[in-house]
Structures are given as C-alpha cells and as structure tokens.
Design an enzyme around this catalytic site. Structure first.
Site, mmCIF file in Angstrom:
data_model
loop_
_atom_site.group_PDB
_atom_site.id
_atom_site.type_symbol
_atom_site.label_atom_id
_atom_site.label_comp_id
_atom_site.label_asym_id
_atom_site.label_seq_id
_atom_site.Cartn_x
_atom_site.Cartn_y
_atom_site.Cartn_z
ATOM 1 N N THR A 76 44.288 -13.517 15.606
ATOM 2 C CA THR A 76 43.288 -12.475 15.829
ATOM 3 C C THR A 76 42.672 -12.647 17.214
ATOM 4 O O THR A 76 43.116 -13.478 18.002
ATOM 5 C CB THR A 76 42.265 -12.433 14.667
ATOM 6 O OG1 THR A 76 41.454 -11.269 14.838
ATOM 7 C CG2 THR A 76 41.382 -13.682 14.611
ATOM 8 N N LYS A 80 45.861 -12.088 20.564
ATOM 9 C CA LYS A 80 46.996 -11.278 20.106
ATOM 10 C C LYS A 80 48.046 -11.020 21.197
ATOM 11 O O LYS A 80 49.210 -10.844 20.891
ATOM 12 C CB LYS A 80 46.501 -9.937 19.548
ATOM 13 C CG LYS A 80 45.826 -10.056 18.202
ATOM 14 C CD LYS A 80 45.486 -8.691 17.628
ATOM 15 C CE LYS A 80 44.754 -8.832 16.313
ATOM 16 N NZ LYS A 80 44.459 -7.537 15.694
ATOM 17 N N ASP A 116 49.628 -4.903 12.276
ATOM 18 C CA ASP A 116 48.548 -3.916 12.453
ATOM 19 C C ASP A 116 49.154 -2.506 12.504
ATOM 20 O O ASP A 116 48.498 -1.531 12.119
ATOM 21 C CB ASP A 116 47.791 -4.169 13.765
ATOM 22 C CG ASP A 116 46.834 -5.354 13.656
ATOM 23 O OD1 ASP A 116 46.427 -5.692 12.529
ATOM 24 O OD2 ASP A 116 46.499 -5.939 14.701
ATOM 25 N N ALA A 141 41.130 1.795 23.888
ATOM 26 C CA ALA A 141 42.430 1.606 24.545
ATOM 27 C C ALA A 141 42.845 0.139 24.477
ATOM 28 O O ALA A 141 43.570 -0.343 25.336
ATOM 29 C CB ALA A 141 42.350 2.076 25.994
ATOM 30 N N GLY A 142 42.386 -0.569 23.452
ATOM 31 C CA GLY A 142 42.707 -1.988 23.302
ATOM 32 C C GLY A 142 43.921 -2.175 22.397
ATOM 33 O O GLY A 142 44.745 -1.270 22.216
HETATM 34 N N1 LIG Z 1 40.676 -3.044 10.086
HETATM 35 C C1 LIG Z 1 41.465 -3.933 10.610
HETATM 36 O O1 LIG Z 1 42.379 -4.483 9.966
HETATM 37 C C2 LIG Z 1 41.333 -4.277 12.076
HETATM 38 C C3 LIG Z 1 42.427 -4.830 12.750
HETATM 39 C C4 LIG Z 1 42.269 -5.115 14.113
HETATM 40 C C5 LIG Z 1 41.040 -4.894 14.729
HETATM 41 N N2 LIG Z 1 40.011 -4.360 14.003
HETATM 42 C C6 LIG Z 1 38.719 -4.086 14.668
HETATM 43 O O2 LIG Z 1 38.937 -3.091 15.625
HETATM 44 C C7 LIG Z 1 38.138 -3.277 16.758
HETATM 45 C C8 LIG Z 1 38.972 -3.187 18.027
HETATM 46 O O3 LIG Z 1 39.973 -4.185 17.975
HETATM 47 P P1 LIG Z 1 41.031 -4.368 19.163
HETATM 48 O O4 LIG Z 1 41.955 -5.444 18.716
HETATM 49 O O5 LIG Z 1 41.602 -3.068 19.571
HETATM 50 O O6 LIG Z 1 40.063 -4.926 20.309
HETATM 51 P P2 LIG Z 1 40.275 -4.930 21.890
HETATM 52 O O7 LIG Z 1 41.694 -4.986 22.269
HETATM 53 O O8 LIG Z 1 39.341 -5.946 22.417
HETATM 54 O O9 LIG Z 1 39.716 -3.470 22.334
HETATM 55 C C9 LIG Z 1 38.370 -3.132 22.137
HETATM 56 C C10 LIG Z 1 38.166 -1.664 22.464
HETATM 57 O O10 LIG Z 1 36.825 -1.324 22.101
HETATM 58 C C11 LIG Z 1 36.170 -0.737 23.228
HETATM 59 N N3 LIG Z 1 34.739 -1.037 23.155
HETATM 60 C C12 LIG Z 1 34.168 -2.215 22.761
HETATM 61 N N4 LIG Z 1 32.827 -2.093 22.773
HETATM 62 C C13 LIG Z 1 32.548 -0.829 23.189
HETATM 63 C C14 LIG Z 1 31.354 -0.103 23.418
HETATM 64 N N5 LIG Z 1 30.160 -0.651 23.209
HETATM 65 N N6 LIG Z 1 31.440 1.183 23.834
HETATM 66 C C15 LIG Z 1 32.642 1.761 24.042
HETATM 67 N N7 LIG Z 1 33.816 1.122 23.848
HETATM 68 C C16 LIG Z 1 33.782 -0.161 23.429
HETATM 69 C C17 LIG Z 1 36.859 -1.358 24.436
HETATM 70 O O11 LIG Z 1 36.631 -0.525 25.537
HETATM 71 P P3 LIG Z 1 36.797 -1.058 27.056
HETATM 72 O O12 LIG Z 1 38.268 -1.115 27.316
HETATM 73 O O13 LIG Z 1 36.112 -0.032 27.863
HETATM 74 O O14 LIG Z 1 36.148 -2.396 27.086
HETATM 75 C C18 LIG Z 1 38.319 -1.345 23.941
HETATM 76 O O15 LIG Z 1 38.877 -0.070 24.071
HETATM 77 C C19 LIG Z 1 37.462 -4.645 16.553
HETATM 78 O O16 LIG Z 1 36.145 -4.397 16.137
HETATM 79 C C20 LIG Z 1 38.232 -5.292 15.436
HETATM 80 O O17 LIG Z 1 37.402 -6.089 14.614
HETATM 81 C C21 LIG Z 1 40.134 -4.035 12.707
#
Ligand SMILES: NC(=O)c1ccc[n+]([C@@H]2O[C@H](COP(=O)([O-])OP(=O)(O)OC[C@H]3O[C@@H](n4cnc5c(N)ncnc54)[C@H](OP(=O)(O)O)[C@@H]3O)[C@@H](O)[C@H]2O)c1
Length: 295
Positions: A76, A80, A116, A141-142
């Site tokens: 996680t 990743k 995922d 866009a993550g």
């Molecule tokens: N349900 C599930 O099984 C599952 C699985 C994976 C992840 N998740 C959750 O999904 C979320 C994203 O995961 P990820 O792996 O994609 O993370 P990541 O690669 O770190 O990407 C995070 C994304 O969130 C944006 N962001 C964060 N804080 C923000 C804010 N205050 N305002 C606007 N944009 C914001 C970032 O924008 P910038 O690029 O502009 O920083 C980026 O696009 C996490 O909270 C994680 O816990 C859930």
C-alpha cells in the site's frame, strides 16, 4: 523487520503460509482482518500481518520477505510504484498500471499484480452499467486513477473520460496514459467550477480517486453537480459515507462505496495467492463488524 519472523515452524506446520501488507502508515489497514477471516473460514493454516515499512527500507524489506519465503504480500501507500524495482516480474495489468498492490511468491520469484483494477471495476459490473456512449468523470490522477483507466480500457463504447486533478503535471501524464490505453481522456481545470459542474452533470459515472473525504473534507462536487440516476463511486472507504456520497444521495444517485473496492481487490489477491474462490461474504461480514452495514 526480523528476517526470521515469517519463517514456518518446521514439519508440523507444513501447510502453514505467511502473508502480510507493507506500507507506511499501515496500522489502520483492514487487510489483516479481511484476509485472516477468509483464511479461517476455509480452515487454511495461513496468517496475515501488517508491517510498517518506511520508504528508505523498502528494498531491504522486500529482500527479507523473499528470503523468509513469504507466500505473498500486499503493498500500500507509498510503495505501490517503487516496489516494482525490487520484485522479479509483473502481470500484464500491473505493467499497464505501472503499480503493484499484490505480490505472489511463485517458486521463489516475486510476481507483482494489480488487483485494485479488479476492485474498481467489479462494483461497476455488479450494477450492470451500460458503458456505451457514456461520459465518466474521475477526480484525481494518482495510483487509483491509473487502475481505473486500465479497468475502463477493457470496456467498449465509452464516449469520454474527463479527469480533474490539482497537480497539472500529473494530470498531463495520466491523460497521455489514458490515450495510450485507447481512451478518450480530457483534462479539466480544477478551478473552473462552471465547467466542472457541467461535465459532472453529464457524467453517468463519477469516481473520486483522490483522498478527499478521508478527513471529512468537503467534496468539490455538490449535490447540484450530479444528475439523478448517475453512479457515484467514492474509493475512500473510511468514513463509509463521505461528503461526496452524502451529496450524491441527496441528488438521487446510485452510491458505490469505497469498501466495495477494498473487498473486491482483497478477494482477487486471495485468489491469486490460494487458487481458491475468495469468500466475499465472509470478508464483507468481517468489515461490517468494524463499520456496521451502511443503510
Ligand atoms: N477502496 C480501496 O480499496 C482503495 C484502494 C486504494 C486507495 N484507496 C484510497 O484512495 C485514495 C487515493 O489513493 P491513490 O493510491 O490514488 O493515492 P495517490 O496515488 O497518492 O493519489 C492521490 C490523489 O489524491 C489527490 N489529492 C489528495 N489530497 C487532495 C486534496 N486535498 N485536494 C485535491 N486533491 C487531492 C492527489 O492530487 P495531486 O496529484 O494534486 O496531489 C492525487 O490525485 C486514498 O485515500 C486511498 O486510501 C482506496
């Protein structure tokens, strides 16, 4: 991490296998609960624990897990993407996403998968959504957005995927990735509320793939930004009802909960590791023991 911590215990535990999750932070992870309840429901002598692995210790930790003959592990945040540098091979889906959340030990080789992708698409498929001619809006866009794009590239007929993100460079990169996958991806400006509202109202599926909501932040999408009958998916799973989902409920949308993704990615990981059907009902029951069943 103690390199011997995961070794089996001799002949009496021949069928014993160890699994874990690595990340930082990881103490909040629900994966140990989900997998241990699945293992015990099928009388498997397997165990699953969480290890906090700081970024600077990723390489040696993966090396230790391999040396200890770990059967498999989840990965996680924030590892990743980087974990790819320290494992032996990747599935085609993990290659496409450029990210790994599941590693399987296959005859001493660590093979990376991305479940995922399945976690994202399974709740949409369950609702039998017709993808033909629809517009989709993704916030973020993550890594999760990448997984969503790989999943959606398997569906035919999607008219347009609008993506909005704070960081413009990351947005540009993900748009290119989407195009390489054959999707019609359009970048959106976060600050233009009128455009965001119009695009959002035209979207049959809206996916929040940002962390907005994790700390009860307000979503940029108010209830008057969403059309009745649209499918609104928040991948944030804690709290179960985020501000986005509450707004979507008010707008008469169909809600898709983050915990559904969590369960389906876990089910797929379980299946890669064991070759058995993942007991989704058992996994769900264990989660509802923590969350309560959403009403
Ligand atoms: N349900 C599930 O099984 C599952 C699985 C994976 C992840 N998740 C959750 O999904 C979320 C994203 O995961 P990820 O792996 O994609 O993370 P990541 O690669 O770190 O990407 C995070 C994304 O969130 C944006 N962001 C964060 N804080 C923000 C804010 N205050 N305002 C606007 N944009 C914001 C970032 O924008 P910038 O690029 O502009 O920083 C980026 O696009 C996490 O909270 C994680 O816990 C859930």
């Amino acid at each position: 991490m103690n390199k011997n911590a995961l070794k089996g215990n001799g002949d009496s535990r021949k069928s014993f296998k160890s699994f874990c999750i690595i990340g930082d932070p990881v103490s909040h992870s629900l994966s140990p609960l989900i997998h241990n309840s699945a293992f015990s429901s099928l009388n498997l002598n397997y165990s699953y624990i969480a290890f906090r692995v700081p970024q600077t210790e990723l390489e040696e930790s993966v090396y230790s897990l391999k040396k200890a003959d770990i059967a498999g592990f989840n990965v996680t945040l924030p590892h990743k993407v980087n974990v790819i540098n320290f494992i032996d091979d990747l599935s085609i889906e993990a290659q496409k996403a450029g990210a790994v959340n599941t590693v399987n030990n296959e005859n001493g080789k660590l093979i990376g998968y991305n479940t995922d992708i399945h976690g994202l698409i399974a709740p949409l498929e369950k609702r039998q959504i017709d993808f033909d001619g629809i517009e989709i809006l993704i916030l973020g866009a993550g890594g999760s957005c990448r997984a969503a794009l790989v999943a959606l590239s398997e569906k035919t007929g999607i008219k347009k995927i609008n993506i909005v993100n704070r960081d413009q460079k990351k947005l540009d990169k993900i748009i290119s990735m989407g195009k390489e996958l054959g999707l019609n991806c359009i970048p959106l400006n976060y600050d233009n509320n009128n455009v965001l509202k119009e695009v959002s109202l035209n979207s049959k599926i809206i996916i929040n793939a940002t962390s907005i909501g994790l700390n009860n932040e307000l979503s940029p999408l108010k209830s008057n930004f969403m059309s009745e009958g649209a499918f609104v998916f928040d991948i944030v799973y804690r709290p179960v009802f985020t501000n986005l989902l509450n707004n979507a409920k008010d707008a008469g949308c169909n809600l898709i909960f983050g915990y559904e993704m969590l369960l389906h990615q876990a089910k797929k990981s379980f299946e890669i590791w064991t070759g058995l059907q993942g007991p989704l009902d058992v996994m769900e029951k264990s989660l509802f023991g923590i969350f309560g069943e959403p009403k």
